[in-house]
Design a protein around this motif. Structure first.
Motif, PDB file in Angstrom:
ATOM      1  N   ASP A  31      -4.567  -5.631  -3.617  1.00  0.00           N
ATOM      2  CA  ASP A  31      -3.274  -6.321  -3.595  1.00  0.00           C
ATOM      3  C   ASP A  31      -2.762  -6.551  -2.178  1.00  0.00           C
ATOM      4  O   ASP A  31      -1.719  -7.199  -1.998  1.00  0.00           O
ATOM      5  N   PHE A  32      -3.473  -6.024  -1.180  1.00  0.00           N
ATOM      6  CA  PHE A  32      -2.996  -6.131   0.204  1.00  0.00           C
ATOM      7  C   PHE A  32      -2.966  -7.588   0.668  1.00  0.00           C
ATOM      8  O   PHE A  32      -1.951  -8.057   1.198  1.00  0.00           O
ATOM      9  N   ILE A  33      -4.066  -8.305   0.474  1.00  0.00           N
ATOM     10  CA  ILE A  33      -4.145  -9.697   0.922  1.00  0.00           C
ATOM     11  C   ILE A  33      -3.165 -10.590   0.171  1.00  0.00           C
ATOM     12  O   ILE A  33      -2.451 -11.401   0.792  1.00  0.00           O
ATOM     13  N   PRO A  34      -3.075 -10.496  -1.180  1.00  0.00           N
ATOM     14  CA  PRO A  34      -2.050 -11.301  -1.873  1.00  0.00           C
ATOM     15  C   PRO A  34      -0.639 -11.028  -1.374  1.00  0.00           C
ATOM     16  O   PRO A  34       0.154 -11.959  -1.180  1.00  0.00           O
ATOM     17  N   ALA A  35      -0.296  -9.741  -1.162  1.00  0.00           N
ATOM     18  CA  ALA A  35       1.041  -9.406  -0.667  1.00  0.00           C
ATOM     19  C   ALA A  35       1.249  -9.945   0.741  1.00  0.00           C
ATOM     20  O   ALA A  35       2.341 -10.412   1.091  1.00  0.00           O
ATOM     21  N   LEU A  36       0.204  -9.879   1.561  1.00  0.00           N
ATOM     22  CA  LEU A  36       0.294 -10.394   2.929  1.00  0.00           C
ATOM     23  C   LEU A  36       0.599 -11.884   2.920  1.00  0.00           C
ATOM     24  O   LEU A  36       1.476 -12.364   3.650  1.00  0.00           O
ATOM     25  N   ILE A  94       0.842  -1.206   0.000  1.00  0.00           N
ATOM     26  CA  ILE A  94       0.000   0.000   0.000  1.00  0.00           C
ATOM     27  C   ILE A  94       0.876   1.254   0.000  1.00  0.00           C
ATOM     28  O   ILE A  94       0.565   2.239  -0.679  1.00  0.00           O
ATOM     29  N   MET A  95       1.984   1.230   0.739  1.00  0.00           N
ATOM     30  CA  MET A  95       2.863   2.391   0.810  1.00  0.00           C
ATOM     31  C   MET A  95       3.461   2.727  -0.555  1.00  0.00           C
ATOM     32  O   MET A  95       3.667   3.891  -0.892  1.00  0.00           O
ATOM     33  N   PHE A  96       3.720   1.683  -1.350  1.00  0.00           N
ATOM     34  CA  PHE A  96       4.252   1.900  -2.696  1.00  0.00           C
ATOM     35  C   PHE A  96       3.134   2.104  -3.714  1.00  0.00           C
ATOM     36  O   PHE A  96       3.299   1.790  -4.889  1.00  0.00           O
ATOM     37  N   GLN A  97       2.007   2.617  -3.226  1.00  0.00           N
ATOM     38  CA  GLN A  97       0.865   3.005  -4.058  1.00  0.00           C
ATOM     39  C   GLN A  97       0.205   1.826  -4.759  1.00  0.00           C
ATOM     40  O   GLN A  97      -0.295   1.952  -5.886  1.00  0.00           O
ATOM     41  N   GLY A  98       0.200   0.683  -4.085  1.00  0.00           N
ATOM     42  CA  GLY A  98      -0.537  -0.459  -4.602  1.00  0.00           C
ATOM     43  C   GLY A  98      -2.015  -0.338  -4.277  1.00  0.00           C
ATOM     44  O   GLY A  98      -2.429   0.510  -3.468  1.00  0.00           O
ATOM     45  N   GLN A  99      -2.817  -1.181  -4.880  1.00  0.00           N
ATOM     46  CA  GLN A  99      -4.262  -1.185  -4.634  1.00  0.00           C
ATOM     47  C   GLN A  99      -4.576  -2.004  -3.381  1.00  0.00           C
ATOM     48  O   GLN A  99      -3.824  -2.918  -3.015  1.00  0.00           O
ATOM     49  N   TRP A 100      -5.697  -1.675  -2.752  1.00  0.00           N
ATOM     50  CA  TRP A 100      -6.093  -2.433  -1.572  1.00  0.00           C
ATOM     51  C   TRP A 100      -6.417  -3.888  -1.918  1.00  0.00           C
ATOM     52  O   TRP A 100      -6.350  -4.765  -1.061  1.00  0.00           O
ATOM     53  N   ASP A 104       3.881  -5.886  -9.879  1.00  0.00           N
ATOM     54  CA  ASP A 104       5.092  -5.262  -9.346  1.00  0.00           C
ATOM     55  C   ASP A 104       4.918  -4.814  -7.911  1.00  0.00           C
ATOM     56  O   ASP A 104       5.825  -4.965  -7.091  1.00  0.00           O
ATOM     57  N   LYS A 105       3.742  -4.282  -7.586  1.00  0.00           N
ATOM     58  CA  LYS A 105       3.506  -3.816  -6.210  1.00  0.00           C
ATOM     59  C   LYS A 105       3.468  -4.981  -5.226  1.00  0.00           C
ATOM     60  O   LYS A 105       3.971  -4.880  -4.097  1.00  0.00           O
ATOM     61  N   ILE A 106       2.881  -6.095  -5.639  1.00  0.00           N
ATOM     62  CA  ILE A 106       2.827  -7.276  -4.771  1.00  0.00           C
ATOM     63  C   ILE A 106       4.227  -7.804  -4.496  1.00  0.00           C
ATOM     64  O   ILE A 106       4.590  -8.122  -3.351  1.00  0.00           O
ATOM     65  N   ILE A 107       5.041  -7.875  -5.544  1.00  0.00           N
ATOM     66  CA  ILE A 107       6.405  -8.393  -5.384  1.00  0.00           C
ATOM     67  C   ILE A 107       7.247  -7.451  -4.534  1.00  0.00           C
ATOM     68  O   ILE A 107       7.978  -7.890  -3.632  1.00  0.00           O
ATOM     69  N   ILE A 108       7.138  -6.148  -4.796  1.00  0.00           N
ATOM     70  CA  ILE A 108       7.937  -5.178  -4.033  1.00  0.00           C
ATOM     71  C   ILE A 108       7.606  -5.264  -2.544  1.00  0.00           C
ATOM     72  O   ILE A 108       8.494  -5.300  -1.689  1.00  0.00           O
ATOM     73  N   GLY A 109       6.319  -5.292  -2.226  1.00  0.00           N
ATOM     74  CA  GLY A 109       5.925  -5.386  -0.821  1.00  0.00           C
ATOM     75  C   GLY A 109       6.355  -6.691  -0.180  1.00  0.00           C
ATOM     76  O   GLY A 109       6.780  -6.716   0.981  1.00  0.00           O
ATOM     77  N   SER A 110       6.287  -7.795  -0.942  1.00  0.00           N
ATOM     78  CA  SER A 110       6.579  -9.117  -0.384  1.00  0.00           C
ATOM     79  C   SER A 110       8.066  -9.334  -0.112  1.00  0.00           C
ATOM     80  O   SER A 110       8.428 -10.095   0.796  1.00  0.00           O
ATOM     81  N   VAL A 111       8.935  -8.708  -0.923  1.00  0.00           N
ATOM     82  CA  VAL A 111      10.376  -8.935  -0.730  1.00  0.00           C
ATOM     83  C   VAL A 111      10.978  -8.000   0.318  1.00  0.00           C
ATOM     84  O   VAL A 111      12.129  -8.220   0.737  1.00  0.00           O
TER      85      VAL A 111
END
Length: 250
Positions: free
Chosen positions: A141-146, A133-139, A194-201
């Motif tokens: 994408d929050f659960i997948p990144a989590l 979310i901080m890197f301007q991802g969509q909400w 890209d947002k999911i990967i950035i948040g996850s790593v």
């Protein structure tokens, strides 16, 4: 206690304090300063210490034999660093004797991480979602990144226990993160890959290592600074390589 016994106890306390700190992620100059302050508090004002990420050299007097401790494992546990600093301040103020300081440091050294693996994975999951979310991802994408971030961090811990080389653990974890992120996008569960990967790593990024490398270089500890910088570079390369391999499957 004879003079030689007293010197040996001082050396043991200083080396144990330095070993705990360097293994827990403390900066090199902080470790050296703490060891020399402890020795000075117990009457050894001519002590010398030389610390690297893989070993500690220490002598309380120029004519005395130099003692060496090998550092084979390093992690991040800033709570231990704080506790050792607190013990060092108590020694400096005269509140602790050699025997008491040695006992307290052994207790700190025997403790495992402050938080369990479950709590660490849970924290990594939440951090991954928040970074997305901080890197301007969509909400959406929050659960997948989590989920991806938590699985990626857990896999890194698991692989590191099997293979002691940190590079391979980071590589395999990032490969899993990239593959899972692609799977979520393929299933239309997430929107921005890209947002999911950035948040996850982000839980895998060696932020403390980079910070300590810069601080050691600024403090003049060139060997430690360059070695930590090289370690951080290899970790970053492993993360990038894992994601790149995952993308090659597309």
């Amino acid at each position: 206690m004879t003079n030689n016994q007293n010197k040996n106890e001082i050396i043991k306390v200083c080396l144990l304090a330095g070993k705990i700190m360097i293994q827990s992620g403390a900066e090199t100059h902080r470790v050296e300063d703490t060891m020399m302050r402890i020795a000075s508090s117990f009457g050894s004002r001519d002590s010398q210490s030389y610390v690297t990420p893989t070993g500690i050299l220490f002598s309380i007097e120029g004519t005395e034999a130099t003692n060496f401790v090998r550092i084979s494992e390093r992690s991040t546990d800033l709570h231990k660093v704080t506790v050792v600093n607190s013990i060092s301040r108590q020694i400096t103020s005269g509140e602790l004797t050699l025997i008491e300081a040695n006992r307290l440091l052994k207790e700190v050294d025997a403790k495992t991480h402050t938080y369990s693996i479950f709590i660490q994975v849970l924290a990594a999951s939440i951090v991954s979602g928040c970074f997305t979310i901080m890197f301007q991802g969509q909400w959406t994408d929050f659960i997948p990144a989590l989920i991806v971030g938590g699985i990626g961090f857990a896999s890194m811990v698991y692989f590191h226990r099997i293979v002691e080389i940190q590079f391979f653990a980071e590589f395999l974890a990032s490969l899993i993160i990239g593959s899972l992120a692609l799977l979520f996008i393929h299933l239309d569960i997430g929107q921005e890959l890209d947002k999911i990967i950035i948040g996850s790593v982000m839980p895998l990024v060696p932020g403390l290592l980079i910070t300590n490398a810069v601080r050691d270089l600024m403090a003049g500890h060139l060997v430690s600074g360059l070695s930590k910088g090289a370690e951080a570079f290899l970790t970053a390369f492993a993360i990038g390589a894992g994601i790149a391999v995952a993308f090659s499957f597309i």
